[in-house]
Write a protein that holds these residues in place. Structure first.
Motif, mmCIF file in Angstrom:
data_model
loop_
_atom_site.group_PDB
_atom_site.id
_atom_site.type_symbol
_atom_site.label_atom_id
_atom_site.label_comp_id
_atom_site.label_asym_id
_atom_site.label_seq_id
_atom_site.Cartn_x
_atom_site.Cartn_y
_atom_site.Cartn_z
ATOM 1 N N THR A 86 0.826 -1.202 0.000
ATOM 2 C CA THR A 86 0.000 0.000 0.000
ATOM 3 C C THR A 86 0.862 1.255 0.000
ATOM 4 O OG1 THR A 86 -1.731 -1.169 1.221
ATOM 5 C CG2 THR A 86 -1.828 1.225 1.237
ATOM 6 N N ALA A 87 1.960 1.232 0.771
ATOM 7 C CA ALA A 87 2.862 2.379 0.806
ATOM 8 C C ALA A 87 3.483 2.641 -0.558
ATOM 9 C CB ALA A 87 3.954 2.155 1.849
ATOM 10 N N VAL A 88 3.772 1.569 -1.302
ATOM 11 C CA VAL A 88 4.298 1.730 -2.661
ATOM 12 C C VAL A 88 3.246 2.359 -3.565
ATOM 13 C CG1 VAL A 88 5.184 0.514 -4.682
ATOM 14 C CG2 VAL A 88 5.910 -0.194 -2.393
ATOM 15 N N ASP A 89 2.010 1.923 -3.432
ATOM 16 C CA ASP A 89 0.934 2.528 -4.223
ATOM 17 C C ASP A 89 0.780 4.013 -3.915
ATOM 18 O OD1 ASP A 89 0.272 0.219 -5.562
ATOM 19 O OD2 ASP A 89 -1.299 -0.383 -4.160
ATOM 20 N N ASP A 90 0.931 4.377 -2.634
ATOM 21 C CA ASP A 90 0.766 5.778 -2.230
ATOM 22 C C ASP A 90 1.868 6.668 -2.775
ATOM 23 O OD1 ASP A 90 -1.492 5.043 -0.844
ATOM 24 O OD2 ASP A 90 -0.477 4.922 1.120
ATOM 25 N N GLY A 115 1.950 -8.888 -4.413
ATOM 26 C CA GLY A 115 2.915 -7.800 -4.499
ATOM 27 C C GLY A 115 3.404 -7.534 -5.902
ATOM 28 N N ALA A 116 2.842 -8.232 -6.880
ATOM 29 C CA ALA A 116 3.269 -8.064 -8.272
ATOM 30 C C ALA A 116 3.143 -6.609 -8.691
ATOM 31 C CB ALA A 116 2.427 -8.949 -9.182
ATOM 32 N N GLY A 117 4.207 -6.089 -9.312
ATOM 33 C CA GLY A 117 4.208 -4.717 -9.766
ATOM 34 C C GLY A 117 4.594 -3.716 -8.700
ATOM 35 N N ARG A 118 4.673 -4.147 -7.438
ATOM 36 C CA ARG A 118 5.039 -3.235 -6.357
ATOM 37 C C ARG A 118 6.313 -3.643 -5.644
ATOM 38 N NH1 ARG A 118 -0.707 -4.393 -7.115
ATOM 39 N NH2 ARG A 118 -1.908 -2.508 -6.643
ATOM 40 N N ILE A 119 6.436 -4.940 -5.363
ATOM 41 C CA ILE A 119 7.589 -5.430 -4.609
ATOM 42 C C ILE A 119 8.386 -6.393 -5.498
ATOM 43 C CG2 ILE A 119 8.364 -6.616 -2.537
ATOM 44 C CD1 ILE A 119 5.676 -5.884 -1.244
ATOM 45 N N VAL A 120 9.638 -6.062 -5.733
ATOM 46 C CA VAL A 120 10.506 -6.892 -6.575
ATOM 47 C C VAL A 120 11.146 -7.964 -5.718
ATOM 48 C CG1 VAL A 120 12.612 -6.907 -7.951
ATOM 49 C CG2 VAL A 120 10.938 -5.068 -8.241
ATOM 50 N N ARG A 121 11.119 -9.205 -6.186
ATOM 51 C CA ARG A 121 11.698 -10.322 -5.437
ATOM 52 C C ARG A 121 13.069 -10.698 -5.993
ATOM 53 N NH1 ARG A 121 5.922 -12.532 -4.569
ATOM 54 N NH2 ARG A 121 6.013 -13.360 -2.449
ATOM 55 N N LEU A 122 14.033 -10.859 -5.105
ATOM 56 C CA LEU A 122 15.368 -11.344 -5.447
ATOM 57 C C LEU A 122 15.699 -12.524 -4.544
ATOM 58 C CD1 LEU A 122 17.337 -7.962 -5.684
ATOM 59 C CD2 LEU A 122 16.417 -9.294 -7.577
ATOM 60 N N VAL A 123 16.298 -13.559 -5.122
ATOM 61 C CA VAL A 123 16.676 -14.732 -4.347
ATOM 62 C C VAL A 123 18.172 -14.683 -4.044
ATOM 63 C CG1 VAL A 123 16.853 -17.250 -4.333
ATOM 64 C CG2 VAL A 123 14.819 -16.148 -5.299
ATOM 65 N N MET A 124 18.504 -14.918 -2.783
ATOM 66 C CA MET A 124 19.898 -14.966 -2.352
ATOM 67 C C MET A 124 20.225 -16.391 -1.940
ATOM 68 S SD MET A 124 21.718 -12.505 0.474
ATOM 69 C CE MET A 124 23.498 -12.430 0.641
ATOM 70 N N ARG A 125 21.336 -16.895 -2.444
ATOM 71 C CA ARG A 125 21.764 -18.259 -2.145
ATOM 72 C C ARG A 125 23.051 -18.244 -1.327
ATOM 73 N NH1 ARG A 125 19.112 -18.853 -7.205
ATOM 74 N NH2 ARG A 125 17.641 -20.612 -7.126
ATOM 75 N N PRO A 126 23.501 -19.407 -0.828
ATOM 76 C CA PRO A 126 24.795 -19.451 -0.141
ATOM 77 C C PRO A 126 25.914 -18.935 -1.033
ATOM 78 C CG PRO A 126 23.572 -21.461 0.271
ATOM 79 C CD PRO A 126 22.803 -20.708 -0.784
ATOM 80 N N MET A 127 27.054 -18.709 -0.461
ATOM 81 C CA MET A 127 28.146 -18.041 -1.154
ATOM 82 C C MET A 127 28.632 -18.831 -2.360
ATOM 83 S SD MET A 127 30.272 -16.761 2.181
ATOM 84 C CE MET A 127 31.176 -15.427 1.399
#
Length: 423
Positions: A86-90, A115-127
């Motif tokens: 909602t904060a992203v929409d505002d 959250g599509a279109g508002r929150i971008v998802r990134l995956v982090m894996r072990p080193m």
């Protein structure tokens, strides 16, 4: 402990100035908190009971706090996600306001917007190997994918060193422990997943020992496409009271949601002459150290060829774990290219490619993984077959191995020690 620069730092630096909210997802212990908190002025850790109680009583706090706001383990209060959305929409133009970190998707039954279109998802894996500080990479996956990259460099690592890296783990908090404490920490990690993390995320585990046995069988099948029925049979050999297939499938889905299982999907290309490809994923845990620990094989046993279920392409089980280590690294580098990663196998099993990296322009780089310091003509036959099928869409073909030198063969195939590959 000094912070070790990660590949995902570059992705975050490029994105966070313009994107309002980013969710950094991945298994517990991969380093999400350390990476995200470096960018925050306000940290709200929902693993801290007082902080969680305050946020639960006032979801507006996440939008009112001084940005950038980092919300750690947001899924413990799922409505926080909707408040950020909602904060992203505002105010969709104020980049770099929110970082969310989560080690699980939303618990079953929770009503939360995607959250599509508002929150971008990134995956982090072990080193990845290049992030571990043991060898400076000399060959870039991005440059290989662009075509015609120079392939040079010398690695100091031997097969024994790669075994050490497999067992040492890519979890930052585990790597520097003594061997005994490292094993204790990995054991505790797996037990916690079953006893606490799954229940905390709405999953009732009726038979914890049976689930751990299934996880052990899955780890033994690392880098293979073994049927799930065979994995269940291996986990319950000699038992008459086997868990129902539906129950195990449910556990598998939840373990993947917790990022503990990290299978590599089959690559199914569009608009190419390739037909009759398998759709089965290749099995991988989030870190090959977990597989080795569950099966109970140490460095000497791995070097002697013990343990696990050797896959046709990997040979020994050590070869399978080395392939898993390579996949872990390539996935990290491919993320920086916004590329997809899969594997290729024909239904007849005549042809198999361990790793396919594909970008949106349909260009691909094919990588085979060999636990060997020398490469023979027979080792590159599947790469030549794929090159004949794909033509100019195949930008480069690579063998990742345990050798000393990076070079390009006379037939054009790049030979790169895994330690020398970077983003």
């Amino acid at each position: 402990m000094d912070y070790q620069q990660r590949v995902i730092d570059g992705i975050l630096d490029a994105a966070f100035g313009e994107i309002v909210a980013i969710a950094l997802e991945g298994a517990k212990g991969v380093g999400k908190t350390a990476t995200a908190s470096r960018r925050a002025k306000t940290v709200l850790s929902l693993t801290d009971p007082p902080t969680r109680a305050i946020v639960a009583g006032n979801h507006d706090l996440v939008a009112e706090a001084e940005p950038p706001v980092f919300i750690d383990e947001w899924q413990l209060e799922p409505q926080v996600w909707d408040r950020v959305r909602t904060a992203v929409d505002d105010d969709p133009r104020s980049g770099g306001r929110f970082l969310l970190a989560g080690s699980a998707g939303v618990a079953p039954g929770a009503r939360v917007h995607s959250g599509a279109g508002r929150i971008v998802r990134l995956v982090m894996r072990p080193m990845a190997m290049s992030e571990r500080g043991i060898q400076v990479p000399a060959v870039s996956l991005k440059e290989l994918h662009a075509g015609g990259a120079a392939v040079t460099g010398t690695s100091s690592l031997t097969t024994k060193d790669y075994v050490h890296e497999i067992l040492r783990s890519g979890f930052p908090g585990v790597r520097d422990l003594s061997e005994g404490n490292r094993e204790l920490q990995l054991d505790s990690y797996l037990t916690r997943v079953v006893d606490k993390d799954l229940p905390d995320n709405g999953v009732r585990v009726r038979r914890p020992a049976a689930l751990l046995a299934w996880l052990r069988a899955y780890g033994a099948a690392t880098a293979s496409t073994a049927d799930y029925t065979k994995i269940l049979d291996a986990a319950t050999a000699g038992e008459s009271n086997k868990p129902a297939r539906g129950t195990v499938d449910g556990y598998r889905e939840h373990l993947q949601r917790l990022f503990i299982l990290d299978p590599i999907a089959a690559w199914i290309p569009s608009f190419t002459p390739l037909k009759r490809l398998t759709v089965s994923p290749k099995h991988h845990l989030v870190d090959p150290a977990l597989a080795a620990r569950m099966v109970g094989i140490g460095a000497q046993g791995l070097l002697l060829g013990e343990g696990g279920v050797p896959s046709p392409s990997a040979g020994t089980w050590l070869g399978a774990l080395f392939e898993s280590l390579a996949v872990q690294s390539v996935r990290t580098y491919a993320a920086a290219m916004r590329a997809r990663v899969g594997h290729l196998r024909t239904k007849t099993g005549d042809h198999e490619i361990d790793i396919i990296v594909e970008t949106n322009d349909r260009k691909i780089t094919a990588l085979e993984v060999k636990l060997s310091d020398t490469i023979r003509d027979d080792d590159v036959k599947h790469l030549h077959w794929l090159k004949a099928q794909m033509g100019p869409l195949l930008t480069d073909a690579v063998i990742l191995n345990t050798g000393r030198f990076a070079y390009r063969r006379q037939d054009g195939i790049a030979v790169v020690p895994l330690a020398l590959l970077g983003p």
